[in-house]
Design an enzyme around this catalytic site. Structure first.
Site, PDB file in Angstrom:
ATOM      1  CG  ASP A   1      -1.400  -1.481   1.591  1.00 44.04           C
ATOM      2  OD1 ASP A   1      -1.552  -2.021   0.094  1.00 44.04           O
ATOM      3  OD2 ASP A   1      -1.891  -1.761   2.452  1.00 44.04           O
TER       4      ASP A   1
ATOM      5  CD  GLU B   1      -8.855  -2.990  -0.739  1.00 42.37           C
ATOM      6  OE1 GLU B   1      -9.666  -3.427   0.248  1.00 42.37           O
ATOM      7  OE2 GLU B   1      -7.917  -3.880  -1.267  1.00 42.37           O
TER       8      GLU B   1
END
Length: 340
Positions: A41, A222
């Site tokens: 991420d 997401e």
């Protein structure tokens, strides 16, 4: 004597023009992954004349309780800044600190992050007898330096409620050209947008009184990220499942940060000759140029665990109509590109 001099001169000429002497110096490359360790991420951003990356420390949820950061002056050599924030400074974070996003405002540096993986009673995995997932969401920390140490700004989550079905995770803050700080976030297939207030302690309501509007594009799962190029707003996100090889990056384009967004398609997917599960990306622009890079995580081949993810960088290019060319994953990474 004259003949011997001619032979010597010819020998020197051949020696000076040999391929070895004409070989250009090979460019310095970052390589992929760009630093050691399991990290996912990644959020890339420029502060001053340095590139910064803020990733998730990829581990089991109960061990994922701190953040490291990495800085570079040229995209090739990265310096590790350890434990810029951990759960000793965020007392409400009991597990799974993840997906950081950083921004500078008025000389201070803010780090937004998710913690605790909050669930609702109807969600699979919710345990009424174990409150570790009953509370959490998105927090914000502040520091005097991009390297920290960061301190929890509020002593509680900035956002813990569920709006429009979006789990409060995977936030990104985008500063528009008019100075507005837009707040994108959301898991479980829903993407919301809000506006941060001046001191980042809460949100300004929209004209209809709501704090958040849902702007979920088709296929969204997401990991939202936004950037602006040539007057066009690009919203990027991840699709598929983060624990497996279906993970990928898609994007849409719009004339305003609030949309409406026109989904274009996917631009980063698994490549079984390089890596799989590529996703949860960010984008870095070298200031003052049209040079762009995608920062993302991927799963090495063979992959031996859910949390075995590494941070990588590759060049991002555009077509004449402004659409993004598919990202080519490499082992080489990118060439050195200092900010001057």
């Amino acid at each position: 004597m004259h003949k011997r001099f001619s032979i010597l001169l010819l020998s020197l000429t051949i020696s000076c023009s040999s391929p070895q002497s004409q070989t250009k110096e090979e460019p310095k490359l970052s390589g992929n992954p760009i630093f050691e360790g399991w990290y996912a991420d990644p959020e890339g951003i420029v502060f001053g004349n340095e590139y910064w990356i803020y990733p998730t420390f990829s581990a089991a949820f109960e061990d994922q309780l701190h953040f490291d950061a990495f800085s570079s002056k040229d995209l090739v050599t990265w310096e590790k800044h350890e434990r810029i924030l951990d759960n000793t400074a965020v007392t409400w974070a009991r597990q799974a600190m993840w997906a950081p996003a950083a921004i500078e405002k008025d000389g201070k540096y803010y780090l937004f992050f998710a913690a605790n993986d909050p669930l609702t009673p109807e969600r699979p995995g919710y345990d009424p007898n174990n409150d570790i997932n009953h509370f959490g969401g998105i927090g914000v920390a502040v520091a005097e330096s991009p390297a920290g140490p960061f301190q929890d700004l509020l002593g509680k989550p900035l956002l813990s409620d569920f709006h429009h079905g979006a789990q409060p995770i995977d936030q990104f803050v985008f500063k528009d050209i008019d100075g507005t700080h837009y707040f994108f976030y959301g898991g479980w297939g829903h993407c919301n947008i809000g506006k941060l207030n001046a001191d980042f302690t809460g949100f300004e309501p929209w004209e209809d009184g709501q704090l958040f509007h849902e702007i979920t594009p088709e296929g969204y799962v997401e990991g939202p990220f936004m950037f602006l190029r040539n007057g066009t707003y690009y919203l990027m996100w991840s699709e598929g499942g983060w624990t497996n090889d279906t993970y990928k990056v898609a994007y849409a384009m719009a004339e305003k940060p609030t949309g409406p967004y026109r989904r274009i398609g996917t631009i980063l997917e698994s490549d079984t000759t390089v890596a799989t599960g590529a996703g949860h990306n960010s984008v870095i622009q070298k200031p003052g140029t049209d040079e762009w890079y995608m920062v993302y995580h991927r799963r090495p081949i063979p992959n031996e665990g859910r949390d075995h993810r590494v941070t990588c960088i590759d060049v991002m290019e555009f077509n004449e109509d402004g659409t993004i060319k598919p990202i080519k994953m490499t082992f080489e990474g990118v060439e050195a590109n200092p900010i001057k």
